[in-house]
Design a protein around this motif. Structure first.
Motif, PDB file in Angstrom:
ATOM      1  N   CYS A 338       0.809  -1.220   0.000  1.00 46.92           N
ATOM      2  CA  CYS A 338       0.000   0.000   0.000  1.00 46.92           C
ATOM      3  C   CYS A 338       0.844   1.272   0.000  1.00 46.92           C
ATOM      4  N   ILE A 339       1.949   1.290   0.770  1.00 48.16           N
ATOM      5  CA  ILE A 339       2.730   2.534   0.902  1.00 48.16           C
ATOM      6  C   ILE A 339       3.791   2.677  -0.180  1.00 48.16           C
ATOM      7  N   GLY A 340       4.130   1.572  -0.844  1.00 45.25           N
ATOM      8  CA  GLY A 340       5.139   1.628  -1.905  1.00 45.25           C
ATOM      9  C   GLY A 340       6.297   0.702  -1.626  1.00 45.25           C
ATOM     10  N   GLU A 341       6.707  -0.012  -2.652  1.00 47.33           N
ATOM     11  CA  GLU A 341       7.744  -1.045  -2.519  1.00 47.33           C
ATOM     12  C   GLU A 341       9.090  -0.491  -2.055  1.00 47.33           C
ATOM     13  N   LYS A 342       9.372   0.775  -2.380  1.00 52.39           N
ATOM     14  CA  LYS A 342      10.710   1.308  -2.104  1.00 52.39           C
ATOM     15  C   LYS A 342      10.809   2.095  -0.802  1.00 52.39           C
ATOM     16  N   VAL A 343       9.703   2.215  -0.078  1.00 52.34           N
ATOM     17  CA  VAL A 343       9.736   2.984   1.169  1.00 52.34           C
ATOM     18  C   VAL A 343      10.409   2.144   2.266  1.00 52.34           C
ATOM     19  N   PRO A 344      11.515   2.620   2.870  1.00 54.06           N
ATOM     20  CA  PRO A 344      12.156   1.868   3.950  1.00 54.06           C
ATOM     21  C   PRO A 344      11.208   1.721   5.140  1.00 54.06           C
ATOM     22  N   MET A 345      11.092   0.515   5.652  1.00 56.02           N
ATOM     23  CA  MET A 345      10.231   0.248   6.796  1.00 56.02           C
ATOM     24  C   MET A 345      11.052  -0.245   7.974  1.00 56.02           C
ATOM     25  N   THR A 346      10.725   0.263   9.145  1.00 59.84           N
ATOM     26  CA  THR A 346      11.333  -0.205  10.374  1.00 59.84           C
ATOM     27  C   THR A 346      10.246  -0.307  11.424  1.00 59.84           C
ATOM     28  N   GLY A 347      10.543  -0.899  12.570  1.00 58.46           N
ATOM     29  CA  GLY A 347       9.556  -0.969  13.627  1.00 58.46           C
ATOM     30  C   GLY A 347       9.722  -2.205  14.479  1.00 58.46           C
ATOM     31  N   PHE A 348       8.665  -2.513  15.238  1.00 55.39           N
ATOM     32  CA  PHE A 348       8.787  -3.621  16.184  1.00 55.39           C
ATOM     33  C   PHE A 348       7.415  -4.108  16.629  1.00 55.39           C
ATOM     34  N   TYR A 349       7.402  -5.314  17.204  1.00 56.41           N
ATOM     35  CA  TYR A 349       6.213  -5.846  17.857  1.00 56.41           C
ATOM     36  C   TYR A 349       6.258  -5.432  19.320  1.00 56.41           C
ATOM     37  N   SER A 350       5.094  -4.969  19.817  1.00 56.70           N
ATOM     38  CA  SER A 350       5.068  -4.183  21.044  1.00 56.70           C
ATOM     39  C   SER A 350       4.107  -4.756  22.081  1.00 56.70           C
ATOM     40  N   TYR A 351       4.111  -4.096  23.262  1.00 65.73           N
ATOM     41  CA  TYR A 351       3.121  -4.367  24.306  1.00 65.73           C
ATOM     42  C   TYR A 351       2.029  -3.290  24.300  1.00 65.73           C
ATOM     43  N   GLY A 352       2.023  -2.412  23.307  1.00 63.18           N
ATOM     44  CA  GLY A 352       1.007  -1.374  23.197  1.00 63.18           C
ATOM     45  C   GLY A 352       1.380  -0.385  22.121  1.00 63.18           C
ATOM     46  N   GLU A 353       0.393   0.139  21.410  1.00 58.57           N
ATOM     47  CA  GLU A 353       0.637   1.060  20.313  1.00 58.57           C
ATOM     48  C   GLU A 353      -0.037   2.397  20.626  1.00 58.57           C
ATOM     49  N   MET A 354       0.587   3.488  20.188  1.00 57.24           N
ATOM     50  CA  MET A 354       0.046   4.824  20.448  1.00 57.24           C
ATOM     51  C   MET A 354      -0.223   5.537  19.132  1.00 57.24           C
ATOM     52  N   ALA A 355      -1.444   6.036  18.976  1.00 55.09           N
ATOM     53  CA  ALA A 355      -1.820   6.796  17.782  1.00 55.09           C
ATOM     54  C   ALA A 355      -3.222   7.352  17.982  1.00 55.09           C
ATOM     55  N   PRO A 356      -3.537   8.466  17.312  1.00 51.87           N
ATOM     56  CA  PRO A 356      -4.919   8.936  17.334  1.00 51.87           C
ATOM     57  C   PRO A 356      -5.825   7.967  16.569  1.00 51.87           C
ATOM     58  N   PHE A 357      -7.131   8.019  16.881  1.00 50.80           N
ATOM     59  CA  PHE A 357      -8.086   7.331  16.026  1.00 50.80           C
ATOM     60  C   PHE A 357      -8.054   7.997  14.652  1.00 50.80           C
ATOM     61  N   ASN A 358      -8.409   7.254  13.637  1.00 47.70           N
ATOM     62  CA  ASN A 358      -8.393   7.795  12.282  1.00 47.70           C
ATOM     63  C   ASN A 358      -9.319   9.010  12.194  1.00 47.70           C
ATOM     64  N   GLY A 359      -8.761  10.132  11.708  1.00 48.19           N
ATOM     65  CA  GLY A 359      -9.530  11.360  11.601  1.00 48.19           C
ATOM     66  C   GLY A 359      -9.454  12.246  12.830  1.00 48.19           C
ATOM     67  N   SER A 360      -8.735  11.798  13.858  1.00 51.56           N
ATOM     68  CA  SER A 360      -8.612  12.572  15.092  1.00 51.56           C
ATOM     69  C   SER A 360      -7.154  12.987  15.298  1.00 51.56           C
ATOM     70  N   THR A 361      -6.908  13.925  16.217  1.00 50.75           N
ATOM     71  CA  THR A 361      -5.523  14.288  16.558  1.00 50.75           C
ATOM     72  C   THR A 361      -5.186  13.875  17.985  1.00 50.75           C
ATOM     73  N   SER A 362      -6.194  13.545  18.793  1.00 45.59           N
ATOM     74  CA  SER A 362      -5.967  13.155  20.176  1.00 45.59           C
ATOM     75  C   SER A 362      -5.484  11.704  20.230  1.00 45.59           C
ATOM     76  N   CYS A 363      -4.334  11.485  20.872  1.00 44.49           N
ATOM     77  CA  CYS A 363      -3.710  10.162  20.886  1.00 44.49           C
ATOM     78  C   CYS A 363      -4.438   9.209  21.835  1.00 44.49           C
ATOM     79  N   GLU A 364      -4.390   7.930  21.515  1.00 46.65           N
ATOM     80  CA  GLU A 364      -4.960   6.881  22.359  1.00 46.65           C
ATOM     81  C   GLU A 364      -3.953   5.743  22.461  1.00 46.65           C
ATOM     82  N   LEU A 365      -4.035   5.004  23.556  1.00 46.66           N
ATOM     83  CA  LEU A 365      -3.273   3.764  23.658  1.00 46.66           C
ATOM     84  C   LEU A 365      -4.110   2.647  23.050  1.00 46.66           C
ATOM     85  N   HIS A 366      -3.497   1.883  22.161  1.00 45.90           N
ATOM     86  CA  HIS A 366      -4.174   0.753  21.523  1.00 45.90           C
ATOM     87  C   HIS A 366      -3.440  -0.541  21.866  1.00 45.90           C
TER      88      HIS A 366
END
Length: 377
Positions: A338-366
């Motif tokens: 979806c984001i493009g074959e050449k975009v470098p990706m990094t990251g990890f598997y976690s015990y919790g994720e932080m981000a706003p709900f889609n369309g919002s700016t207020s962050c939530e723990l997921h």
């Protein structure tokens, strides 16, 4: 933006994903197996290979690099910003008597505010209540500044997690990275793909992230009843059956993973707050549902972007990894497509994720989501 990525699995040599060149003052993200990050020789080797000042370490429940998901490895992504800038600050929750809200307030106060566009959080995962940390960070935040991030992992051991900035990885650390610049574009999204099942009930007794009663019954007893034979596999089985929690007065539910159970008082400790009077349901997932959830997250993150992303930071939940097992890389491939074959990706598997709900700016723990942060200059 210039990026160099490399990984080292066990005792193997470093594998580079781009040509190895010298960078100017990069932000270096090091995600790795907790036991490896405790090894001084491993840390020394990382510093020799990447002799830069701004190194951020975080332990994981699996390392994401390119389209690979590795265990027992170190993954490094060095990011040189050419039109924008970053600032990194740190605090230790053990210095705040484990009060994550106070720590969050202190961290946000340390970060310069002029031209601040985005904050990325990397938090230890043993002592910090992620919901309280976000509340502290957002207490006086400008509504135009977004927050994403993740809580460090320790495979499925849940023994201890490590993080640090500049120093060797240690317990209790919370790292905050501020991104600055007029040309900086940051988009993000979070989505699960889990399915609620069973009757919707009400939380009748809880305190912060400790759940005591559902519908007036001991929470753990009711949970075990639903799990049946799987209850013998607790607490690890709880990663496969999280809770769907809709706080009173809110429309969007959050998913909560159960971190610990207490057989003495029949309570459950969750990865984030579970307010009283919230509606609650059990959840389950399929491999296909989780892969589709990752695809939806990527679509949301790409939806209104003006420019193609130059780097993607993926934070996915350990519960997803356990469900997908040998097929875990399928959700990474869905994102890449979806984001493009050449975009470098990094990251990890976690015990919790932080981000706003889609369309919002207020962050939530997921919990149990694929959370994306896409950055370009």
């Amino acid at each position: 933006m210039k990026i160099i990525q490399a990984s080292k699995i066990g005792n193997q040599n470093w594998k580079y994903f781009q040509e190895k060149t010298e960078l100017k003052n990069p932000l270096v993200l090091v995600f790795g197996n907790r036991i490896l990050l405790e090894n001084e020789e491993v840390i020394k080797n990382i510093r020799q290979e990447f002799p830069y000042e701004h190194i951020v370490f975080g332990s994981t429940a699996g390392e994401i690099l390119c389209c690979n998901v590795n265990d027992n490895s170190i993954s490094v992504t060095a990011i040189e910003l050419e039109k924008s800038s970053f600032v990194v600050e740190r605090e230790n929750v053990l210095d705040y008597d484990k009060n994550a809200k106070k720590l969050g307030e202190a961290l946000y106060n340390k970060i310069p505010k002029e031209n601040l566009k985005h904050l990325f959080v990397l938090s230890e995962g043993s002592f910090v209540n992620g919901s309280s940390l976000i509340n502290g960070l957002e207490n006086e935040i400008d509504s135009a500044v977004s927050i994403t991030g993740g809580i460090c992992g320790d495979d499925a051991r849940f023994e201890k997690t490590l993080a640090s900035y500049k120093e060797n990885p240690k317990e209790g650390e919370v790292i905050l990275i501020g991104f600055y610049g007029e040309t900086l574009e940051v988009s993000f999204a979070s989505f699960g793909g889990w399915i609620p099942f069973g009757p919707e009930r009400v939380i009748t007794k809880s305190e912060a992230n400790i759940l005591y009663e559902i519908d007036g019954q001991p929470a753990l007893d009711l949970y075990k009843k639903y799990l049946g034979d799987k209850a013998q596999e607790l607490p690890q089985a709880s990663l496969l059956y999280p809770l769907n929690v809709t706080p009173e007065g809110k429309e969007e539910p959050v998913v909560r993973t159960i971190l610990k159970i207490n057989d003495e008082n029949h309570s459950m400790t969750l990865a984030g707050d579970v307010p009283m009077n919230s509606k609650v349901q059990l959840m389950m997932a399929s491999v296909d549902g989780i892969a589709e959830g990752a695809q939806i997250a990527a679509e949301y993150a790409m939806k209104n972007r003006k420019n193609a992303p130059e780097v993607a930071i993926l934070v996915s939940c350990i519960g997803r990894k356990l469900v997908m097992n040998q097929r875990v890389e399928e959700e990474i491939e869905e994102v890449r497509e979806c984001i493009g074959e050449k975009v470098p990706m990094t990251g990890f598997y976690s015990y919790g994720e932080m981000a706003p709900f889609n369309g919002s700016t207020s962050c939530e723990l997921h919990n149990q989501t694929m959370t994306l942060t896409l950055i370009s200059e």
